[in-house]
Structures are given as C-alpha cells and as structure tokens.
Design an enzyme around this catalytic site. Structure first.
Site, PDB file in Angstrom:
ATOM      1  N   CYS A 134      -5.244  12.877  12.909  1.00  0.00           N
ATOM      2  CA  CYS A 134      -5.084  11.452  12.668  1.00  0.00           C
ATOM      3  C   CYS A 134      -5.065  10.746  14.011  1.00  0.00           C
ATOM      4  CB  CYS A 134      -3.787  11.203  11.919  1.00  0.00           C
ATOM      5  SG  CYS A 134      -3.448   9.472  11.687  1.00  0.00           S
ATOM      6  N   ARG A 189      -8.563  -0.643   4.590  1.00  0.00           N
ATOM      7  CA  ARG A 189      -7.684   0.382   4.019  1.00  0.00           C
ATOM      8  C   ARG A 189      -6.343  -0.221   3.604  1.00  0.00           C
ATOM      9  NH1 ARG A 189      -5.985   4.148   7.998  1.00  0.00           N
ATOM     10  NH2 ARG A 189      -4.581   4.555   6.277  1.00  0.00           N
ATOM     11  N   LYS A 214       0.842  -1.213   0.000  1.00  0.00           N
ATOM     12  CA  LYS A 214       0.000   0.000   0.000  1.00  0.00           C
ATOM     13  C   LYS A 214       0.867   1.249   0.000  1.00  0.00           C
ATOM     14  CE  LYS A 214      -1.767   1.571   4.053  1.00  0.00           C
ATOM     15  NZ  LYS A 214      -1.394   2.974   4.350  1.00  0.00           N
ATOM     16  N   ASN A 215       1.843   1.274   0.918  1.00  0.00           N
ATOM     17  CA  ASN A 215       2.602   2.515   1.096  1.00  0.00           C
ATOM     18  C   ASN A 215       3.613   2.762  -0.020  1.00  0.00           C
ATOM     19  OD1 ASN A 215       1.111   3.045   3.312  1.00  0.00           O
ATOM     20  ND2 ASN A 215       2.660   2.424   4.809  1.00  0.00           N
ATOM     21  N   ARG A 237       0.341  14.571  13.067  1.00  0.00           N
ATOM     22  CA  ARG A 237       1.180  14.230  11.914  1.00  0.00           C
ATOM     23  C   ARG A 237       1.382  15.476  11.054  1.00  0.00           C
ATOM     24  NH1 ARG A 237      -0.983   8.692   9.479  1.00  0.00           N
ATOM     25  NH2 ARG A 237       0.965   8.802   8.328  1.00  0.00           N
ATOM     26  N   ASP A 247       4.703   0.383  11.869  1.00  0.00           N
ATOM     27  CA  ASP A 247       3.484  -0.231  11.330  1.00  0.00           C
ATOM     28  C   ASP A 247       3.326  -1.695  11.737  1.00  0.00           C
ATOM     29  OD1 ASP A 247       2.880   2.172  10.174  1.00  0.00           O
ATOM     30  OD2 ASP A 247       3.593   1.639   8.179  1.00  0.00           O
TER      31      ASP A 247
HETATM   32  N1  EPU Z   1       6.924  14.254  10.739  1.00  0.00           N
HETATM   33  C1  EPU Z   1       7.145  15.564  11.046  1.00  0.00           C
HETATM   34  N2  EPU Z   1       7.029  16.499  10.057  1.00  0.00           N
HETATM   35  C2  EPU Z   1       6.707  16.164   8.790  1.00  0.00           C
HETATM   36  C3  EPU Z   1       6.491  14.813   8.464  1.00  0.00           C
HETATM   37  C4  EPU Z   1       6.608  13.873   9.479  1.00  0.00           C
HETATM   38  O1  EPU Z   1       7.435  15.899  12.186  1.00  0.00           O
HETATM   39  O2  EPU Z   1       6.611  17.054   7.931  1.00  0.00           O
HETATM   40  C5  EPU Z   1       7.041  13.244  11.801  1.00  0.00           C
HETATM   41  C6  EPU Z   1       5.736  12.469  11.999  1.00  0.00           C
HETATM   42  O3  EPU Z   1       4.877  13.134  12.893  1.00  0.00           O
HETATM   43  C7  EPU Z   1       6.234  11.153  12.538  1.00  0.00           C
HETATM   44  C8  EPU Z   1       7.544  10.962  11.802  1.00  0.00           C
HETATM   45  O4  EPU Z   1       7.946  12.257  11.359  1.00  0.00           O
HETATM   46  O5  EPU Z   1       6.490  11.264  13.889  1.00  0.00           O
HETATM   47  C9  EPU Z   1       7.496  10.041  10.621  1.00  0.00           C
HETATM   48  O6  EPU Z   1       6.444  10.407   9.748  1.00  0.00           O
HETATM   49  P1  EPU Z   1       6.484  10.147   8.197  1.00  0.00           P
HETATM   50  O7  EPU Z   1       6.336  11.432   7.483  1.00  0.00           O
HETATM   51  O8  EPU Z   1       7.663   9.285   7.858  1.00  0.00           O
HETATM   52  O9  EPU Z   1       5.157   9.310   7.978  1.00  0.00           O
HETATM   53  P2  EPU Z   1       4.249   9.344   6.696  1.00  0.00           P
HETATM   54  O10 EPU Z   1       5.081   9.472   5.502  1.00  0.00           O
HETATM   55  O11 EPU Z   1       3.142  10.284   6.910  1.00  0.00           O
HETATM   56  C10 EPU Z   1       4.366   6.776   6.256  1.00  0.00           C
HETATM   57  C11 EPU Z   1       3.388   5.653   6.162  1.00  0.00           C
HETATM   58  C12 EPU Z   1       2.862   5.318   7.532  1.00  0.00           C
HETATM   59  C13 EPU Z   1       4.033   4.942   8.421  1.00  0.00           C
HETATM   60  C14 EPU Z   1       5.067   6.083   8.449  1.00  0.00           C
HETATM   61  C15 EPU Z   1       6.302   5.750   9.234  1.00  0.00           C
HETATM   62  C16 EPU Z   1       2.462   6.009   3.970  1.00  0.00           C
HETATM   63  C17 EPU Z   1       1.292   6.346   3.150  1.00  0.00           C
HETATM   64  N3  EPU Z   1       2.294   6.062   5.291  1.00  0.00           N
HETATM   65  O12 EPU Z   1       3.633   7.880   6.771  1.00  0.00           O
HETATM   66  O13 EPU Z   1       2.019   4.187   7.370  1.00  0.00           O
HETATM   67  O14 EPU Z   1       3.588   4.674   9.717  1.00  0.00           O
HETATM   68  O15 EPU Z   1       5.458   6.400   7.100  1.00  0.00           O
HETATM   69  O16 EPU Z   1       6.932   4.639   8.701  1.00  0.00           O
HETATM   70  O17 EPU Z   1       3.500   5.666   3.449  1.00  0.00           O
HETATM   71  C18 EPU Z   1       0.244   2.728   7.876  1.00  0.00           C
HETATM   72  O18 EPU Z   1       0.445   2.172   6.789  1.00  0.00           O
HETATM   73  O19 EPU Z   1      -0.486   2.227   8.764  1.00  0.00           O
HETATM   74  C19 EPU Z   1       0.909   4.002   8.147  1.00  0.00           C
HETATM   75  C20 EPU Z   1       0.484   4.843   9.088  1.00  0.00           C
END
Ligand code: EPU
Length: 423
Positions: A117, A403, A22-23, A122, A311
């Site tokens: 969320c 999802r 998915k991701n 996030r 995850d």
């Molecule tokens: N963060 C910030 N600022 C930002 C972006 C992120 O502080 O601008 C923080 C977040 O709050 C978090 C950390 O950095 O504490 C990591 O967040 P990240 O941006 O890496 O997460 P994401 O890209 O929004 C993806 C996956 C998530 C998974 C995370 C971490 C997708 C669509 N989602 O989210 O997947 O948990 O990386 O590996 O790729 C799931 O599939 O259940 C899921 C939540």
C-alpha cells in the site's frame, strides 16, 4: 485517464452535505454476510471502493441491489463460496473486512492477502492473532489467507488487540464480526474506538448480537446462534466533512457542512480553532469560517480516535502551508504517509520532512501546478490546495479520489470552486 483542472484563488463559501462514511460502510456491508434475511443499508456512498465490496459480496452469493436513494439491499442467497479472490481484493485493501464475517458465519474463509500500500506497510497480524485466539486455524496458501474453524466452532476468549500504533480499526471489526457467533464470551481489549467501529457494533446489536462496551476499548461479546437482517443508516463521513472544513481554512472561506456528526470531529475542530477559524456546531451541522486574520500555525499529531485522524493529516497540512508561521505535523499511525509533501512542494509550499514529522513554514500563497494524486487523502489535499492556489492546478490520477469522495468537484463547485473534470 481523467484529471481535475482547478482554477484557484477562490474562497470556498456555502453549505455542503457530507455523504455516508466509506470506512463505516465497508465493514457494515461485509457484516451483511452474517445475517439471515434481507438487510437494507441507507446512506451508502457511491464510491468505487464501495462498488468493489458490493462485487465481492455478489461473488460470495449475495443478492445486492442498489436503490436510487443511496440505499443498498443485501440478501445472502448462497453460502457455498468462501473465497474473496485476488482480482477484486487487490483493488482494495479494505476487502479484508469480509474475513471476520466469513469465519463467523461460514466457518471457512479464503481471502486474498491484501498487497502493498502506498501509505506504508500495512500488516494484518493483529487480525490473524485475534481470529486465531477464537480458534480459527489460519494458514497462508499461495497468497491467500485461509481460515478453517474446527468442528467445535469458535470459542469466546480474551483477546488483546493493541499494536505498536494503538489499536487496529479493521482488525477490531474482523474479530468482532467473528466473535458474534463464537460460543461463550469474548472480550476484546484495546479495541479500536473509531466511530466506524461503533456504527458496525450498533448494527450488529440491531441484528441480535450481544455486545457491551461499544465505543470503549473493551468490547464484551456474548455469542449468539443467529442474526437477522435489519435496516441501518451508515454514519456520515467525518473525513469528507473534515476535508471541506480544511478547504474553508486554506481558502479563508466560510463553509457549513450539513448532515454530519460534529461530535465525531472534535479533534479536527480543535485544530481549526487553534488555527484561528471560528467554529459553530449545530446538531448535524458544523460551520468553519475565517475572521479575516492570517491563519495561525499549529502543532498537530495524528492519533487513534478520539485523537486527530491520520485520514485528515494531508488536508490539514495543505491548509498549514499558508499559515503565518511554522507548524509541526507528526504522523503516528502511518509514519510514511507523506506522499503529498513533494506535490505540495511543487505548488510552492515550504516543507522539511524528518522521519515521521514535517515542519511546515507557512508561505503567503500556493501557486498552481500539475500534480499527481498518489492516494485518496493526498489527492483531497491537492484538490483543496488547488482551490486556494494562484493560477491553475491540474490533479492527475484522480481515480484515487473517486475511491473515497463522491463527486468532489460538484460538491466543491457548489462552494464556489472552479474545478473541471477533463478526460
Ligand atoms: N497495524 C498493525 N497490524 C495489524 C493492523 C494494523 O500493525 O494487524 C498497524 C497499521 O500498520 C497502522 C495502524 O496499525 O500503523 C493502524 O491501522 P488500522 O488497522 O487501524 O488501519 P485499517 O483498519 O487498515 C482504517 C481505515 C484507514 C485509516 C486507518 C486508521 C478503513 C477501510 N480504512 O484502516 O482509512 O487510515 O483505519 O484510522 O477503515 C482512508 O480512508 O484513506 C484510509 C486509509
């Protein structure tokens, strides 16, 4: 409202195939906005999150056709609309992955800000910081993030994407998909190294992008003028695979996940070994089976890749609930991602939460109960807990699980679980 009714006390045994990730699929689908011509993506999982992104791509002027064989064909027909609206984006945070491709290719983006969320705050400040560094003017207008690229276009530069929790996965994919069209060289320092980012970068290279350092925290991108449509197969879902392996552990079973990438599951495999499971990796298979001794407790901390993935934290905590001793689970990515804790308590688990750490006192067995799914991975944890628990478990609000898991009940029933989906 549908629910899953699980007859527990079963050992999961047999073979199960992991679907497409998915991701990985989400940013790869969004990156089709960058290409001229048709892109054919294979191994695209049939999940509600993917369907939401396909709907957004249609709104953004793409012809999107799903083929019977899990392949999706995407062709950009009309580039005039740059808005990803609230109705769709509010259903899925990850829709923000269209931001980078829109800025890169159309030089304008209007994307509804993703809302709150359940797994915690996030922010997307790192995305904004990176895209601004490339020259995009970012403003917030009535809940929409609006990005405008000046006439001179995006300019390559050095961007540091490190945050308090390490790097950002979607932040990296957004900056990368804009930087492919920026003039000159962009260096992303502290880029996320997750396999999903690697998959995207490899597809961009097939499209004609110039990217060095793929898989490392330093990505160097030479901007290009055009990218072309390609064929690409999405990587297997390491989290789905890890969920079935955690299912093997909690039920003291014997599960072989096929069509997976064992090299993407090293941290999870190591924890399973520490728990006393026997692991056997093939090229595309990973078997976890139980040596008839009690599961051992472990200390587990979630980290960015190649560390243990957040995850899988909930699913592994569920398994540790029945280990013989005390485990400590610490969440470093989303400090509040513990909605499964009160539900596992309802099933007889003994858990003490302090801050972003949960101390798990293993119990001999869990007991079935009605429980509520609160997010995708918490629901998966409750489903495998239900497979192991004595008696019947009802998991409510299972739209969360759909999802990210394609027909989870069919796949787990193929391993001997007793799960019914009931309206
Ligand atoms: N963060 C910030 N600022 C930002 C972006 C992120 O502080 O601008 C923080 C977040 O709050 C978090 C950390 O950095 O504490 C990591 O967040 P990240 O941006 O890496 O997460 P994401 O890209 O929004 C993806 C996956 C998530 C998974 C995370 C971490 C997708 C669509 N989602 O989210 O997947 O948990 O990386 O590996 O790729 C799931 O599939 O259940 C899921 C939540």
């Amino acid at each position: 409202m549908e629910k899953l009714v699980i007859e527990g006390g079963k050992r999961l045994q047999g073979r199960v195939a992991a679907g497409g990730s998915k991701n990985a699929a989400l940013p790869v689908l969004a990156a089709c906005l960058l290409a001229e011509g048709t892109t054919v993506l294979r191994n695209v999982p049939r999940l509600s999150d993917v369907e939401i992104l396909l709907a957004i791509l249609r709104e953004l002027g793409c012809r999107v056709e799903r083929r019977a064989d899990d392949a999706v064909e995407i062709e950009v027909l009309d580039e005039s609309n740059c808005t990803a609206g609230y109705d769709l984006v509010s259903k899925m945070r990850a829709s923000v992955c269209v931001l980078g491709p829109l800025i890169g290719r159309r030089r304008r983006a209007r994307v509804s800000m993703p809302g709150g969320c359940v797994i915690g705050v996030r922010p997307i400040d790192l995305h904004e910081k990176g895209l601004s560094a490339l020259g995009a003017r970012m403003t917030l207008e009535r809940g929409y993030l609006v990005a405008e690229v000046p006439a001179a276009g995006l300019q390559g530069t050095e961007i540091f994407l490190g945050g308090a929790f390490g790097s950002s996965v979607t932040g990296t994919t957004n900056v990368l998909t804009a930087a492919v069209y920026a003039a000159g060289t962009t260096v992303i320092e502290s880029a996320a190294c997750e396999p999903e980012v690697v998959d995207l970068a490899e597809m961009l290279v097939k499209m004609g992008a110039k990217i060095d350092g793929i898989g490392s925290p330093r990505l160097t991108i030479q901007g290009v003028r055009t990218l072309k449509g390609v064929e690409h197969s999405v990587i297997p879902d390491r989290i789905e695979a890890g969920t079935y392996l955690a299912g093997a552990a909690i039920t003291r079973g014997d599960v072989t996940v096929t069509d997976c990438r064992p090299d993407h599951l090293r941290a999870a495999s190591q924890i399973l070994r520490e728990m006393g499971m026997i692991l056997e990796a093939g090229k595309t298979t990973l078997r976890a089976h139980h040596p008839e001794t009690p599961l051992k407790p472990v200390d587990l901390t979630t980290l960015v890749y190649p560390g243990f993935p957040t995850d899988l934290q909930a699913q592994f905590m569920a398994a540790l609930c029945v280990a013989d001793g005390i485990s400590v689970v610490t969440e470093k990515i989303y400090p509040d991602r513990f909605m499964h804790v009160p539900e596992l308590l309802r099933m007889g688990a003994e858990l003490r939460k302090t801050g972003s750490t949960v101390v798990v006192h293993g119990v001999p067995h869990l007991v079935g109960a009605p429980v509520r799914a609160s997010d995708l991975r918490a629901s998966a944890a409750l489903v495998i807990a239900g497979c192991a628990a004595w008696g019947e478990t009802e998991v409510h609000e299972i739209h969360h699980i759909d999802r990210g898991y394609d027909r989870i009940e069919a796949k787990l029933n193929g391993l001997g679980a007793g799960i019914r989906r009931v309206k």
